[in-house]
Design an enzyme around this catalytic site. Structure first.
Site, PDB file in Angstrom:
ATOM      1  N   ASP A  32       0.867  -1.184   0.000  1.00  0.00           N
ATOM      2  CA  ASP A  32       0.000   0.000   0.000  1.00  0.00           C
ATOM      3  C   ASP A  32       0.904   1.235   0.000  1.00  0.00           C
ATOM      4  O   ASP A  32       1.756   1.383   0.863  1.00  0.00           O
ATOM      5  CB  ASP A  32      -0.883  -0.040   1.254  1.00  0.00           C
ATOM      6  CG  ASP A  32      -1.943   1.044   1.254  1.00  0.00           C
ATOM      7  OD1 ASP A  32      -3.098   0.718   1.545  1.00  0.00           O
ATOM      8  OD2 ASP A  32      -1.611   2.213   0.985  1.00  0.00           O
TER       9      ASP A  32
ATOM     10  N   ASP B 157      -3.853   2.305  -5.084  1.00  0.00           N
ATOM     11  CA  ASP B 157      -2.508   2.285  -4.489  1.00  0.00           C
ATOM     12  C   ASP B 157      -2.229   1.027  -3.672  1.00  0.00           C
ATOM     13  O   ASP B 157      -1.350   1.016  -2.830  1.00  0.00           O
ATOM     14  CB  ASP B 157      -2.293   3.539  -3.623  1.00  0.00           C
ATOM     15  CG  ASP B 157      -2.867   3.415  -2.221  1.00  0.00           C
ATOM     16  OD1 ASP B 157      -3.895   2.736  -2.062  1.00  0.00           O
ATOM     17  OD2 ASP B 157      -2.273   3.989  -1.288  1.00  0.00           O
ATOM     18  N   GLU B 158      -2.973  -0.021  -3.964  1.00  0.00           N
ATOM     19  CA  GLU B 158      -2.922  -1.170  -3.062  1.00  0.00           C
ATOM     20  C   GLU B 158      -3.058  -2.475  -3.848  1.00  0.00           C
ATOM     21  O   GLU B 158      -3.880  -2.562  -4.758  1.00  0.00           O
ATOM     22  CB  GLU B 158      -4.129  -0.999  -2.150  1.00  0.00           C
ATOM     23  CG  GLU B 158      -4.179  -1.806  -0.949  1.00  0.00           C
ATOM     24  CD  GLU B 158      -5.545  -1.619  -0.275  1.00  0.00           C
ATOM     25  OE1 GLU B 158      -5.803  -2.355   0.645  1.00  0.00           O
ATOM     26  OE2 GLU B 158      -6.345  -0.755  -0.702  1.00  0.00           O
TER      27      GLU B 158
END
Ligand code: TTP
Ligand code: MG
Length: 361
Positions: A11, A105-106
């Site tokens: 993340d 973002d993960e």
């Protein structure tokens, strides 16, 4: 003992804010949030300086200004974050063919094929992403998906944290129940109404109680807090094609030169496919003449391939079907209709070497 630490969850740290800091380094070190233009807007994210003042995602801007009068507010630029996210995922793609993107973002990455120490691997990923994009990320490693996600949040920013089998459920006991994947706002409120706030209290509830009150989700929760989660990494990013396309600085007008270039392209393409453990069913040749007229020729094979010789021979055959009447300014060779090779042996950053130098304990 080889543990089943096969899930790596990554993340990015303060993602939108970090991208804005890269674009405008003067923002670094100041409390800053990315968010709506008016006071009625909300924060999408706050950098770590702003978090010290209690600013966080989903907080209204007017409140952020009250808590931190010097806060710098930067308008959201989604396209920019999308581009940066793609850059990161391109790097991550070289580590595994099984990557599940959970958000911009993960991601959760299946690392079962990597015989190296997972912490060293995590640090390798962090360094690689930082060097290539300037972004930092946090990584969690565990033996299942939900615990890996939980671990990625443990040591933010730029952290690595491992949750091993012998740490569960002890490590979860003091957490508020909403930190457990699968407990959303509604379930949280309902559990709070039963007087349950911490995981330690949740652990006291019986399977039948949870099932009766929360149905299937109750079963899931009962298992999750005991470290049971059998979900696999669902590959979400499926590459559709892989190819090489080049515009030449000087037009090519000699057939022999074109054949030589095609051979190089086939070699490069074969290498690239092999590194990613993929095979392609279809080979496509693209040619752009100096008058910008463009032609493509494709051929689909019965069996997918990533072998240089096969790619080259088919590409050569395709080239011979083209009437080369003018000098050529662009040549492209692409493999598509891709399938996974399943036997994962290599990766772009030389997995074999990495594995042998960094064995799991
Ligand atoms: P997160 O990963 O939740 O947050 P973050 O990356 O900003 O910070 P952290 O270091 O804690 O991971 O979300 C990723 C991005 O998604 C975030 O930068 C902005 C966006 N986002 C929103 O737009 N709204 C929200 O409510 C949240 C939580 C995130
Ligand atoms: Mg993040």
């Amino acid at each position: 003992m080889k543990e089943d630490l096969n899930f790596l969850h990554m993340d990015l740290d303060a993602f939108f804010a970090s991208v804005e800091e890269l674009e405008n380094p003067k923002l670094k070190g100041h409390p800053m949030v990315v968010g709506g233009r008016s006071d009625r807007g909300i924060i999408t994210t706050a950098n770590y300086e702003a978090r010290k003042y209690g600013l966080h995602s989903a907080m209204p801007i007017f409140m952020a200004k009250q808590l931190c009068p010097n806060v710098i507010i930067v308008p959201t630029r989604h396209n920019l974050y999308r581009e940066k996210s793609d850059e990161v995922f391109k790097i991550i793609n070289d580590y595994s063919t099984k990557i599940e993107q959970m958000s911009i973002d993960e991601a959760c990455i299946d690392i079962s094929h990597i015989d190296a120490d997972p912490v060293k691997l995590a640090k390798h990923i962090q360094k690689n992403v930082y060097q290539k994009t300037g972004l930092t990320l946090s990584i969690g490693i565990s033996y299942n998906k939900s615990l890996a996600k939980l671990a990625s949040d443990w040591n933010k920013p730029n952290g690595v944290f491992v949750i091993r089998k012998n740490m569960v459920p002890k490590i979860l006991e003091d957490l508020p129940i909403e930190r457990i994947a699968g407990i959303g706002q509604k379930t949280k409120e309902k559990l709070n109404a039963f007087g349950v706030y911490k995981v330690s209290e949740l652990l006291e509830l019986s399977f039948s109680f949870l099932k009766k009150n929360f149905g299937k989700q109750g079963e899931v929760i009962y298992n999750r807090i005991r470290g049971i989660d059998n979900r696999v990494v669902e590959t979400t990013r499926i590459r559709k094609s892989l190819g090489i396309e080049r515009t030449f600085s000087k037009d090519v007008d000699k057939a022999s030169e074109l054949v030589k270039l095609l051979k190089n392209f086939a070699e490069e393409l074969s290498k690239d496919l092999k590194k990613r453990n993929i095979l392609g069913h279809t080979i496509t040749l693209k040619i752009k003449f100096n008058n910008f007229e463009t032609i493509t020729r494709s051929m689909t094979l019965e069996n997918p391939t990533n072998e240089f010789k096969e790619i080259y021979l088919k590409a050569y055959y395709l080239l011979r079907t083209v009437d080369i009447k003018r000098p050529i300014r662009l040549l492209g060779l692409t493999s598509s209709n891709l399938v996974d090779d399943n036997i994962i042996q290599l990766s772009l950053w030389n997995l074999d070497e990495f594995n042998s130098n960094n064995k799991r304990k």
